[in-house]
Design a protein around this motif. Structure first.
Motif, PDB file in Angstrom:
ATOM      1  N   LYS A 215       3.345  -1.870 -13.437  1.00 26.82           N
ATOM      2  CA  LYS A 215       4.648  -1.223 -13.559  1.00 26.82           C
ATOM      3  C   LYS A 215       4.826  -0.269 -12.390  1.00 26.82           C
ATOM      4  CE  LYS A 215       6.243   2.064 -16.682  1.00 26.82           C
ATOM      5  NZ  LYS A 215       6.226   2.620 -18.013  1.00 26.82           N
ATOM      6  N   LEU A 216       5.850  -0.509 -11.589  1.00 29.05           N
ATOM      7  CA  LEU A 216       6.132   0.346 -10.438  1.00 29.05           C
ATOM      8  C   LEU A 216       6.691   1.675 -10.918  1.00 29.05           C
ATOM      9  CD1 LEU A 216       6.069   0.332  -7.347  1.00 29.05           C
ATOM     10  CD2 LEU A 216       8.420  -0.494  -7.401  1.00 29.05           C
TER      11      LEU A 216
ATOM     12  N   GLY B  36      -1.577   5.075 -10.494  1.00 27.85           N
ATOM     13  CA  GLY B  36      -2.485   4.651  -9.434  1.00 27.85           C
ATOM     14  C   GLY B  36      -1.730   4.353  -8.155  1.00 27.85           C
ATOM     15  N   GLN B  37      -2.410   4.555  -7.045  1.00 33.60           N
ATOM     16  CA  GLN B  37      -1.810   4.249  -5.744  1.00 33.60           C
ATOM     17  C   GLN B  37      -2.382   2.930  -5.236  1.00 33.60           C
ATOM     18  OE1 GLN B  37      -2.714   6.750  -2.300  1.00 33.60           O
ATOM     19  NE2 GLN B  37      -0.552   6.648  -1.768  1.00 33.60           N
ATOM     20  N   VAL B  38      -1.476   2.020  -4.854  1.00 35.39           N
ATOM     21  CA  VAL B  38      -1.891   0.731  -4.309  1.00 35.39           C
ATOM     22  C   VAL B  38      -2.600   0.976  -2.978  1.00 35.39           C
ATOM     23  CG1 VAL B  38      -1.095  -1.506  -3.448  1.00 35.39           C
ATOM     24  CG2 VAL B  38       0.022  -0.472  -5.443  1.00 35.39           C
ATOM     25  N   GLN B  39      -3.822   0.458  -2.881  1.00 37.28           N
ATOM     26  CA  GLN B  39      -4.611   0.585  -1.656  1.00 37.28           C
ATOM     27  C   GLN B  39      -4.397  -0.623  -0.748  1.00 37.28           C
ATOM     28  OE1 GLN B  39      -6.729   3.571  -1.308  1.00 37.28           O
ATOM     29  NE2 GLN B  39      -5.209   3.949  -2.887  1.00 37.28           N
ATOM     30  N   SER B  40      -4.369  -1.810  -1.364  1.00 35.65           N
ATOM     31  CA  SER B  40      -4.133  -3.042  -0.609  1.00 35.65           C
ATOM     32  C   SER B  40      -3.579  -4.096  -1.545  1.00 35.65           C
ATOM     33  CB  SER B  40      -5.424  -3.544   0.051  1.00 35.65           C
ATOM     34  OG  SER B  40      -6.348  -3.963  -0.933  1.00 35.65           O
ATOM     35  N   ALA B  41      -2.840  -5.039  -0.969  1.00 34.01           N
ATOM     36  CA  ALA B  41      -2.262  -6.142  -1.737  1.00 34.01           C
ATOM     37  C   ALA B  41      -2.292  -7.378  -0.861  1.00 34.01           C
ATOM     38  CB  ALA B  41      -0.842  -5.804  -2.169  1.00 34.01           C
ATOM     39  N   ILE B  42      -3.217  -8.286  -1.180  1.00 38.95           N
ATOM     40  CA  ILE B  42      -3.379  -9.520  -0.416  1.00 38.95           C
ATOM     41  C   ILE B  42      -3.250 -10.676  -1.393  1.00 38.95           C
ATOM     42  CG2 ILE B  42      -4.916 -10.863   1.064  1.00 38.95           C
ATOM     43  CD1 ILE B  42      -6.248  -8.083   1.742  1.00 38.95           C
ATOM     44  N   GLY B  43      -2.121 -11.387  -1.302  1.00 36.11           N
ATOM     45  CA  GLY B  43      -1.861 -12.455  -2.268  1.00 36.11           C
ATOM     46  C   GLY B  43      -1.786 -11.864  -3.655  1.00 36.11           C
ATOM     47  N   GLU B  44      -2.570 -12.401  -4.584  1.00 39.64           N
ATOM     48  CA  GLU B  44      -2.559 -11.879  -5.961  1.00 39.64           C
ATOM     49  C   GLU B  44      -3.564 -10.747  -6.164  1.00 39.64           C
ATOM     50  OE1 GLU B  44      -5.728 -14.994  -5.896  1.00 39.64           O
ATOM     51  OE2 GLU B  44      -3.657 -14.978  -5.203  1.00 39.64           O
TER      52      GLU B  44
ATOM     53  N   PRO C  25       0.826  -1.212   0.000  1.00 36.86           N
ATOM     54  CA  PRO C  25       0.000   0.000   0.000  1.00 36.86           C
ATOM     55  C   PRO C  25       0.859   1.261   0.000  1.00 36.86           C
ATOM     56  CG  PRO C  25      -0.888  -1.600   1.524  1.00 36.86           C
ATOM     57  CD  PRO C  25       0.437  -2.150   1.046  1.00 36.86           C
ATOM     58  N   GLY C  26       0.426   2.226  -0.820  1.00 36.72           N
ATOM     59  CA  GLY C  26       1.125   3.496  -0.920  1.00 36.72           C
ATOM     60  C   GLY C  26       2.017   3.605  -2.145  1.00 36.72           C
ATOM     61  N   GLN C  27       2.392   2.464  -2.725  1.00 41.53           N
ATOM     62  CA  GLN C  27       3.247   2.513  -3.910  1.00 41.53           C
ATOM     63  C   GLN C  27       2.453   3.021  -5.109  1.00 41.53           C
ATOM     64  OE1 GLN C  27       4.710  -1.617  -3.797  1.00 41.53           O
ATOM     65  NE2 GLN C  27       6.760  -0.779  -3.533  1.00 41.53           N
ATOM     66  N   ILE C  28       3.183   3.670  -6.043  1.00 36.04           N
ATOM     67  CA  ILE C  28       2.571   4.241  -7.241  1.00 36.04           C
ATOM     68  C   ILE C  28       2.895   3.334  -8.426  1.00 36.04           C
ATOM     69  CG2 ILE C  28       2.435   6.264  -8.744  1.00 36.04           C
ATOM     70  CD1 ILE C  28       1.417   6.719  -5.849  1.00 36.04           C
ATOM     71  N   VAL C  29       1.843   2.967  -9.172  1.00 37.38           N
ATOM     72  CA  VAL C  29       1.992   2.026 -10.282  1.00 37.38           C
ATOM     73  C   VAL C  29       1.242   2.518 -11.509  1.00 37.38           C
ATOM     74  CG1 VAL C  29       2.267   0.017  -8.761  1.00 37.38           C
ATOM     75  CG2 VAL C  29      -0.014   0.675  -9.539  1.00 37.38           C
ATOM     76  N   GLN C  30       1.528   1.870 -12.656  1.00 41.64           N
ATOM     77  CA  GLN C  30       0.756   2.073 -13.880  1.00 41.64           C
ATOM     78  C   GLN C  30       0.355   0.708 -14.408  1.00 41.64           C
ATOM     79  OE1 GLN C  30       3.464   4.540 -16.289  1.00 41.64           O
ATOM     80  NE2 GLN C  30       1.888   6.113 -16.183  1.00 41.64           N
TER      81      GLN C  30
ATOM     82  N   THR D   2      -5.637  -3.943  -5.005  1.00 47.14           N
ATOM     83  CA  THR D   2      -6.588  -2.865  -5.263  1.00 47.14           C
ATOM     84  C   THR D   2      -5.794  -1.581  -5.481  1.00 47.14           C
ATOM     85  OG1 THR D   2      -8.242  -3.921  -3.853  1.00 47.14           O
ATOM     86  CG2 THR D   2      -8.579  -1.590  -4.376  1.00 47.14           C
ATOM     87  N   VAL D   3      -6.060  -0.944  -6.635  1.00 50.48           N
ATOM     88  CA  VAL D   3      -5.335   0.268  -7.006  1.00 50.48           C
ATOM     89  C   VAL D   3      -6.349   1.364  -7.302  1.00 50.48           C
ATOM     90  CG1 VAL D   3      -3.689   1.285  -8.632  1.00 50.48           C
ATOM     91  CG2 VAL D   3      -3.502  -1.142  -8.030  1.00 50.48           C
ATOM     92  N   ASN D   4      -6.078   2.574  -6.805  1.00 48.45           N
ATOM     93  CA  ASN D   4      -6.919   3.733  -7.091  1.00 48.45           C
ATOM     94  C   ASN D   4      -6.217   4.559  -8.167  1.00 48.45           C
ATOM     95  OD1 ASN D   4      -8.964   5.562  -6.960  1.00 48.45           O
ATOM     96  ND2 ASN D   4      -8.312   6.502  -5.067  1.00 48.45           N
ATOM     97  N   PHE D   5      -6.713   4.458  -9.416  1.00 48.01           N
ATOM     98  CA  PHE D   5      -6.105   5.147 -10.558  1.00 48.01           C
ATOM     99  C   PHE D   5      -6.673   6.555 -10.711  1.00 48.01           C
ATOM    100  CE2 PHE D   5      -5.383   0.698 -11.691  1.00 48.01           C
ATOM    101  CZ  PHE D   5      -4.067   0.731 -12.116  1.00 48.01           C
ATOM    102  N   GLN D   6      -5.831   7.474 -11.218  1.00 48.57           N
ATOM    103  CA  GLN D   6      -6.221   8.874 -11.442  1.00 48.57           C
ATOM    104  C   GLN D   6      -7.491   8.995 -12.272  1.00 48.57           C
ATOM    105  OE1 GLN D   6      -2.432   9.905 -13.366  1.00 48.57           O
ATOM    106  NE2 GLN D   6      -2.473  11.772 -12.149  1.00 48.57           N
ATOM    107  N   ASN D   7      -7.536   8.284 -13.404  1.00 43.53           N
ATOM    108  CA  ASN D   7      -8.614   8.485 -14.377  1.00 43.53           C
ATOM    109  C   ASN D   7      -9.607   7.332 -14.455  1.00 43.53           C
ATOM    110  OD1 ASN D   7      -7.291  10.902 -15.148  1.00 43.53           O
ATOM    111  ND2 ASN D   7      -5.936   9.746 -16.472  1.00 43.53           N
TER     112      ASN D   7
END
Length: 60
Positions: free
Chosen positions: A56-57, A26-34, A11-16, A37-42
């Motif tokens: 992509k980190l 997008g900012q990673v909200q949660s990562a559980i196993g595979e 959580p908190g990492q920025i990805v595309q 959840t990412v909150n993307f700008q658009n």
């Protein structure tokens, strides 16, 4: 027996998303196993199967 998939994302990492650059970063909200959840700008919040999509980190 195979090892369960574990995402490297936290959580908190920025990805595309490699297939949808128009979503912006997008900012990673949660990562559980595979399940990541990412909150993307658009696009807003998207649940991604990280065993199928390699996000992509942008910054860690």
């Amino acid at each position: 027996m195979s090892m369960p998939f574990q995402s490297f994302l936290e959580p908190g990492q920025i990805v595309q998303h490699p297939d949808f650059p128009e979503w912006g970063w997008g900012q990673v909200q949660s990562a559980i196993g595979e399940r990541v959840t990412v909150n993307f700008q658009n696009e807003g919040k998207v649940l991604i199967d990280a065993s199928r999509v390699e996000l992509k980190l942008v910054q860690g």
